[in-house]
Design a protein around this motif. Structure first.
Motif, PDB file in Angstrom:
ATOM      1  N   ALA A  20     -14.285  -0.381  31.112  1.00  0.00           N
ATOM      2  CA  ALA A  20     -13.141  -0.142  32.005  1.00  0.00           C
ATOM      3  C   ALA A  20     -13.065  -1.215  33.085  1.00  0.00           C
ATOM      4  N   VAL A  21     -14.226  -1.641  33.592  1.00  0.00           N
ATOM      5  CA  VAL A  21     -14.251  -2.720  34.587  1.00  0.00           C
ATOM      6  C   VAL A  21     -13.610  -3.979  34.007  1.00  0.00           C
ATOM      7  N   ILE A  22     -13.908  -4.261  32.735  1.00  0.00           N
ATOM      8  CA  ILE A  22     -13.295  -5.415  32.077  1.00  0.00           C
ATOM      9  C   ILE A  22     -11.805  -5.173  31.849  1.00  0.00           C
ATOM     10  N   GLN A  23     -11.472  -4.043  31.262  1.00  0.00           N
ATOM     11  CA  GLN A  23     -10.101  -3.761  30.823  1.00  0.00           C
ATOM     12  C   GLN A  23      -9.120  -3.733  31.984  1.00  0.00           C
ATOM     13  N   PHE A  24      -9.493  -3.098  33.076  1.00  0.00           N
ATOM     14  CA  PHE A  24      -8.542  -2.879  34.158  1.00  0.00           C
ATOM     15  C   PHE A  24      -8.685  -3.908  35.279  1.00  0.00           C
ATOM     16  N   SER A  25      -9.293  -5.044  34.938  1.00  0.00           N
ATOM     17  CA  SER A  25      -9.288  -6.167  35.871  1.00  0.00           C
ATOM     18  C   SER A  25      -7.914  -6.853  35.879  1.00  0.00           C
ATOM     19  N   THR A  26      -7.054  -6.468  34.935  1.00  0.00           N
ATOM     20  CA  THR A  26      -5.713  -7.025  34.824  1.00  0.00           C
ATOM     21  C   THR A  26      -4.780  -5.953  34.271  1.00  0.00           C
ATOM     22  N   TYR A  36       2.026  -2.718  19.187  1.00  0.00           N
ATOM     23  CA  TYR A  36       2.476  -2.075  17.944  1.00  0.00           C
ATOM     24  C   TYR A  36       1.719  -0.780  17.698  1.00  0.00           C
ATOM     25  N   HIS A  37       0.390  -0.821  17.838  1.00  0.00           N
ATOM     26  CA  HIS A  37      -0.418   0.347  17.476  1.00  0.00           C
ATOM     27  C   HIS A  37      -0.108   1.552  18.359  1.00  0.00           C
ATOM     28  N   ILE A  38       0.006   1.335  19.657  1.00  0.00           N
ATOM     29  CA  ILE A  38       0.241   2.486  20.529  1.00  0.00           C
ATOM     30  C   ILE A  38       1.656   3.027  20.333  1.00  0.00           C
ATOM     31  N   LYS A  39       2.619   2.144  20.048  1.00  0.00           N
ATOM     32  CA  LYS A  39       3.985   2.633  19.812  1.00  0.00           C
ATOM     33  C   LYS A  39       4.056   3.392  18.491  1.00  0.00           C
ATOM     34  N   PHE A  40       3.340   2.913  17.472  1.00  0.00           N
ATOM     35  CA  PHE A  40       3.337   3.627  16.205  1.00  0.00           C
ATOM     36  C   PHE A  40       2.672   4.993  16.366  1.00  0.00           C
ATOM     37  N   ALA A  41       1.588   5.060  17.144  1.00  0.00           N
ATOM     38  CA  ALA A  41       0.946   6.352  17.397  1.00  0.00           C
ATOM     39  C   ALA A  41       1.900   7.295  18.115  1.00  0.00           C
ATOM     40  N   TRP A  42       2.713   6.748  19.017  1.00  0.00           N
ATOM     41  CA  TRP A  42       3.725   7.574  19.697  1.00  0.00           C
ATOM     42  C   TRP A  42       4.735   8.115  18.689  1.00  0.00           C
ATOM     43  N   LEU A  43       5.133   7.280  17.726  1.00  0.00           N
ATOM     44  CA  LEU A  43       6.045   7.751  16.686  1.00  0.00           C
ATOM     45  C   LEU A  43       5.408   8.864  15.865  1.00  0.00           C
ATOM     46  N   MET A  44       4.115   8.738  15.577  1.00  0.00           N
ATOM     47  CA  MET A  44       3.413   9.784  14.832  1.00  0.00           C
ATOM     48  C   MET A  44       3.419  11.103  15.600  1.00  0.00           C
ATOM     49  N   ARG A  45       3.224  11.005  16.901  1.00  0.00           N
ATOM     50  CA  ARG A  45       3.194  12.230  17.705  1.00  0.00           C
ATOM     51  C   ARG A  45       4.573  12.857  17.818  1.00  0.00           C
ATOM     52  N   HIS A  74      -4.460   5.370  14.108  1.00  0.00           N
ATOM     53  CA  HIS A  74      -3.257   5.803  14.816  1.00  0.00           C
ATOM     54  C   HIS A  74      -3.325   7.281  15.186  1.00  0.00           C
ATOM     55  N   VAL A  75      -3.916   8.085  14.308  1.00  0.00           N
ATOM     56  CA  VAL A  75      -4.123   9.496  14.655  1.00  0.00           C
ATOM     57  C   VAL A  75      -5.004   9.607  15.899  1.00  0.00           C
ATOM     58  N   ALA A  76      -6.079   8.812  15.918  1.00  0.00           N
ATOM     59  CA  ALA A  76      -6.989   8.838  17.072  1.00  0.00           C
ATOM     60  C   ALA A  76      -6.294   8.362  18.345  1.00  0.00           C
ATOM     61  N   LEU A  77      -5.286   7.519  18.204  1.00  0.00           N
ATOM     62  CA  LEU A  77      -4.556   7.011  19.374  1.00  0.00           C
ATOM     63  C   LEU A  77      -3.578   8.023  19.959  1.00  0.00           C
ATOM     64  N   THR A  78      -3.163   9.016  19.173  1.00  0.00           N
ATOM     65  CA  THR A  78      -2.086   9.901  19.625  1.00  0.00           C
ATOM     66  C   THR A  78      -2.381  10.610  20.952  1.00  0.00           C
ATOM     67  N   PRO A  79      -3.632  11.011  21.250  1.00  0.00           N
ATOM     68  CA  PRO A  79      -3.847  11.634  22.564  1.00  0.00           C
ATOM     69  C   PRO A  79      -3.587  10.691  23.737  1.00  0.00           C
ATOM     70  N   PHE A  80      -3.541   9.400  23.469  1.00  0.00           N
ATOM     71  CA  PHE A  80      -3.329   8.421  24.530  1.00  0.00           C
ATOM     72  C   PHE A  80      -1.855   8.048  24.683  1.00  0.00           C
ATOM     73  N   THR A  81      -0.974   8.753  23.962  1.00  0.00           N
ATOM     74  CA  THR A  81       0.451   8.404  23.985  1.00  0.00           C
ATOM     75  C   THR A  81       1.255   9.274  24.946  1.00  0.00           C
ATOM     76  N   PHE A  82       0.591  10.070  25.754  1.00  0.00           N
ATOM     77  CA  PHE A  82       1.283  10.853  26.770  1.00  0.00           C
ATOM     78  C   PHE A  82       1.322  10.022  28.056  1.00  0.00           C
ATOM     79  N   LYS A  90      -4.780   0.888  26.837  1.00  0.00           N
ATOM     80  CA  LYS A  90      -5.941   0.312  27.511  1.00  0.00           C
ATOM     81  C   LYS A  90      -7.078   1.325  27.603  1.00  0.00           C
ATOM     82  N   TRP A  91      -6.756   2.576  27.928  1.00  0.00           N
ATOM     83  CA  TRP A  91      -7.803   3.606  27.979  1.00  0.00           C
ATOM     84  C   TRP A  91      -8.382   3.868  26.588  1.00  0.00           C
ATOM     85  N   ALA A  92      -7.554   3.789  25.571  1.00  0.00           N
ATOM     86  CA  ALA A  92      -8.052   3.975  24.204  1.00  0.00           C
ATOM     87  C   ALA A  92      -9.053   2.889  23.844  1.00  0.00           C
TER      88      ALA A  92
END
Length: 491
Positions: A20-26, A36-45, A74-82, A90-92
């Motif tokens: 998280a220190v690395i990811q949220f430095s920007t 693409y991946h997070i938007k596709f997971a949103w479509l799945m949800r 993408h299934v695993a990403l769906t909880p991060f699409t709210f 980024k949290w995923a």
């Protein structure tokens, strides 16, 4: 709470915090494909586990032939699409990389490697290029975790577990052949060291993979796509420019961004020499895997996600075996009556690696493209074009961001240029000439051959923009500091 639950929990928290220190430095995301991946997971949800995918109609991922080769990811990403999808992606990435690192600890701990938790923490400093790849919102982090679990179950003889895991691997990520590779390393190690043929790792992982290919929500499209991805892609490798990840590092780059991984591998070899004894099957398996991933890394930099962790795993097994030998030097290093020296040296190396790697990765992430790239042009297209209307792009890798901000339109090329080239070699060659500015008055071809009324280009395609400005059939309708949109004027 027992050690078996407390240790992985603490390690997960440490890994999660570090990533998280690395990811949220920007605020930026380090790679296009995460959009693409997070938007596709949103479509799945929002639309179901198999949403329609009309977005790349002129590629092998057109609506009729589409195969989601990251389905379980993408299934695993769906909880991060709210909520904010960018933050969710980024949290995923943070969560999945932390889980993968815990899986490496699980492998070492189950094999009773001394200081397994400390070896696992070394993942945070083993390679800045590795940490960068683990920070991308893509499936490679979970892929590493699956491979670590698979190796653990091979060593324990849990072949039914291995078959199920291989099945799930097929549904999760198209790197599933790597499980066969690991099984082959283990079978080869057993044969060379124990003089017996052990086919079960190959057999059970093969059964799981075959079942995953046949019992698949996208069968038979998945089989056709897999052929294109692994066979046709390599046949086209010299005739098309794909993403940078498919090209190798030069030696200087590798020494700069992965020196601790190279030191770990060399240290593992040194440990074998110090013992002066025959290596065991675990060490041989991880040595073969590290060598193989190292060879793959010299072909394509994307395999940086596997060589550093497997170099570390090999080193952990090699140094961990030292306590089995009666050597006064080794005993003083690893298990002396006073405080052992080895874990102190390892901890210092880890701290040094973290202090070197974290700022370098943060700087690389900060240098990523702006997270709002093409937000303005996408909003204009969504408002001023018909739903489902084709957009002609001058760059295939602009698709993920355009799709992220605007899933009303369809696009000419995306995710991989070979998907377009395989679908229509002639149109692909024409597209390349147009985007390079080699075609005068391109509007007539854009409309007649590609069926598009709107063109999106970034500002780097200067030759195309010059042709477009001189083309009476193209009218500029939008421009910002990131991109330009043109409309084809009907004759």
């Amino acid at each position: 709470m027992t050690r078996h639950t407390l240790t992985p929990l603490v390690l997960f928290i440490l890994f999660f915090t570090g990533m998280a220190v690395i990811q949220f430095s920007t605020p930026h995301m380090p790679d296009n494909d995460g959009f693409y991946h997070i938007k596709f997971a949103w479509l799945m949800r929002t639309e179901g586990l198999k949403p329609d995918f009309p977005y790349l109609p002129m590629s092998i991922l057109n609506g009729e032939d589409f195969y989601d080769h990251h389905f379980l990811y993408h299934v695993a990403l769906t909880p991060f699409t709210f909520g904010d999808l960018r933050l969710g992606a980024k949290w995923a990435a943070v969560t999945f990389s932390a889980l993968a690192f815990v899986a490496v600890w699980y492998l070492l701990d189950r094999q009773k490697v001394p200081y397994a938790w400390l070896w696992a923490l070394a993942l945070l400093g083993i390679s800045e290029a590795f940490l960068y790849r683990m920070s991308i919102s893509r499936a490679q982090s979970l892929s590493l975790g699956v491979m670590a679990l698979g190796l653990a179950w091979m060593f324990e003889g849990k072949y039914k577990h291995l078959a199920v895991l291989s099945f799930l691997y097929v549904w999760m990520y198209n790197a599933f052949p790597l499980m066969i590779v690991l099984a082959g390393c283990y079978t080869a190690a057993v044969y060379l060291l124990e003089k017996r043929f052990e086919p079960r790792p190959l057999l059970y992982s093969g059964i799981g993979i075959l079942a995953g290919l046949v019992i698949n929500p996208y069968f038979p499209n998945n089989i056709i796509f897999t052929y294109h991805h692994f066979v046709a892609k390599f046949e086209l490798a010299d005739s098309i420019k794909v993403g940078n990840e498919w090209y190798p590092y030069d030696t200087g780059q590798l020494l700069e961004n992965s020196l601790p991984a190279l030191v770990a591998f060399t240290g593992g070899v040194l440990a074998l020499g110090l013992t002066g004894r025959k290596m065991n099957t675990r060490i041989a398996t991880t040595l073969f895997a590290a060598l193989l991933f190292g060879a793959m890394l010299f072909q394509a930099r994307r395999f940086i996600e596997y060589f550093p962790p497997f170099a570390l795993i090999f080193a952990a097994f090699s140094w961990g075996a030292m306590s089995d030998f009666d050597n006064s030097l080794l005993i003083r290093l690893t298990a002396g009556k006073q405080k052992p020296l080895f874990p102190i040296l390892l901890a210092l190396a880890i701290i040094g690696g973290i202090f070197k790697s974290f700022p370098a990765v943060q700087a690389q992430l900060a240098d990523s493209k702006p997270h709002n790239l093409y937000e303005g042009s996408s909003a204009w297209l969504a408002k001023n074009t018909n739903e489902g209307e084709m957009v002609f792009q001058t760059d295939w890798d602009d698709f993920p961001r355009l799709f992220f901000y605007n899933s009303r339109n369809t696009y000419l090329a995306g995710l991989d240029p070979t998907y377009f080239q395989i679908y229509s070699p002639d149109l692909y060659r024409e597209w390349v000439k147009i985007t390079r500015g080699e075609v005068e008055n391109p509007s007539r071809f854009i409309r007649s051959d590609f069926g598009a009324r709107f063109v999106h280009t970034d500002l780097n395609h200067g030759n195309f923009i010059e042709q477009a400005q001189n083309d009476p059939g193209l009218r500029e309708v939008y421009r910002d500091e990131q991109s330009v949109l043109y409309q084809v004027i009907e004759p």
